[in-house]
Write an enzyme that holds these catalytic residues in place. Structure first.
Site, short mmCIF file in Angstrom:
data_model
loop_
_atom_site.label_atom_id
_atom_site.label_comp_id
_atom_site.label_asym_id
_atom_site.label_seq_id
_atom_site.Cartn_x
_atom_site.Cartn_y
_atom_site.Cartn_z
N CYS A 12 0.87 -1.18 0.00
CA CYS A 12 0.00 0.00 0.00
C CYS A 12 0.91 1.24 0.00
CB CYS A 12 -0.88 0.00 1.25
SG CYS A 12 0.10 0.04 2.76
N GLU A 124 -0.12 -0.12 15.81
CA GLU A 124 -0.71 1.16 15.41
C GLU A 124 -1.72 1.64 16.45
OE1 GLU A 124 -2.88 1.35 11.56
OE2 GLU A 124 -4.18 2.70 12.70
S1 SF4 Z 1 -2.88 3.35 6.78
FE1 SF4 Z 1 -1.86 1.39 6.81
S2 SF4 Z 1 -2.82 0.25 5.12
FE2 SF4 Z 1 -3.33 2.40 4.81
S3 SF4 Z 1 -1.76 3.20 3.42
FE3 SF4 Z 1 -1.08 3.59 5.53
S4 SF4 Z 1 0.20 1.85 6.05
FE4 SF4 Z 1 -1.02 1.25 4.27
#
Ligand code: SF4
Length: 275
Positions: A12, A124
């Site tokens: 991502c 996170e």
């Molecule tokens: S929030 Fe997490 S899944 Fe979304 S772009 Fe950022 S790192 Fe990737």
């Protein structure tokens, strides 16, 4: 053999950015470490280590050089500690995660009881909680939301990779818990896109191969979802593919988690084509 790749798969935006920052930070004769593995993919972590970017689990393990904060982010205490230790810092916190952290902080500053909807032990979520202050609560299930007491002001943020459907269910339960409910839906679209593309493909093929770290929650979830539609195997590398999986199979679908490097996807794709 027909092999089809999912429409959305692999790195991502936030992971791509973090890996690029780490690769650019590698320099000969310099101490460079990421605080925690940069992504949940052992092959990528090993590749970075070969190029001089190591991993430490805690700041206690370093005394000099550069420290890289991964895409999951960290709380304010870690920033202060890095500064007081005089380390060079590269901040690879994903901007979407940063937004969730700052939203939680703002809600707490405005006097809301902060609720983070997400997985309790996910790094996170821990980082968002640290920005939200000591009183913040994590809710992972509707049952937990149902048993929450009432609050005058309730402010909600989400783990960026949490399921949109589960978030909605939990928020619905929270509607009963406060007259002043502020909801900031800080879910990132990358996870949803990968999941719906994988489900779509799993409905069209005889076999799904899901590629990614066995320690990656989002890859494991992709494998679970695909497994509900067709025969599915979760692999980390092409070496794990077994010949007998492909007997009587005409169409193979491939997807990969948000932390799976392109070079591994290509290797698996090529090997599947030869089956
Ligand atoms: S929030 Fe997490 S899944 Fe979304 S772009 Fe950022 S790192 Fe990737």
């Amino acid at each position: 053999m027909e092999v089809i790749l999912a429409e959305n798969l692999g790195f991502c935006y936030g992971v791509k950015r973090a890996i690029q920052l780490a690769e650019n930070a590698a320099a000969p004769n310099q101490v460079t470490n990421t605080l925690g593995p940069i992504i949940h993919n052992p092959q990528m972590v090993a590749k970075l280590a070969e190029n001089g970017v190591g991993t430490v689990d805690s700041l206690d393990e370093v005394s000099e050089g550069t420290i890289i904060i991964r895409s999951h982010g960290v709380g304010p205490d870690i920033y202060s500690r890095i500064e007081s230790m005089g380390l060079n810092m590269i901040d690879a916190t994903c901007p979407h995660v940063r937004k969730a952290q700052m939203s939680a902080k703002k809600l707490a500053d405005e006097g809301y009881q902060v609720v983070v909807i997400g997985e309790k032990h996910h790094p996170e979520v821990r980082s968002i909680l640290e920005w939200a202050g000591e009183k913040a609560i994590v809710l992972e299930t509707v049952e937990e939301a149902d048993s929450l007491s009432s609050f005058g002001r309730l402010g909600v943020v989400s783990q960026t990779t949490f399921s949109g459907a589960k978030f909605k269910e939990i928020v619905t339960s929270l509607l009963e818990k406060s007259v002043d409910l502020k909801i900031l839906r800080t879910i990132c679209t990358a996870t949803d896109q990968r999941q719906s593309a994988a489900l779509d493909l799993a409905g069209q093929v005889d076999l799904m191969i899901v590629i990614g770290g066995k320690n990656s929650a989002n890859t494991t979830r992709l494998a679970q979802l695909c497994g509900e539609k067709c025969k599915t195997y979760h692999v980390e590398t092409a070496e794990e593919l077994c010949d007998d999986w492909f007997e009587k199979i005409k169409k193979i679908g491939i997807t990969a988690g948000a932390s799976t490097p392109d070079w591994i996807i290509k290797e698996v794709y090529k090997k599947c084509q030869k089956k």
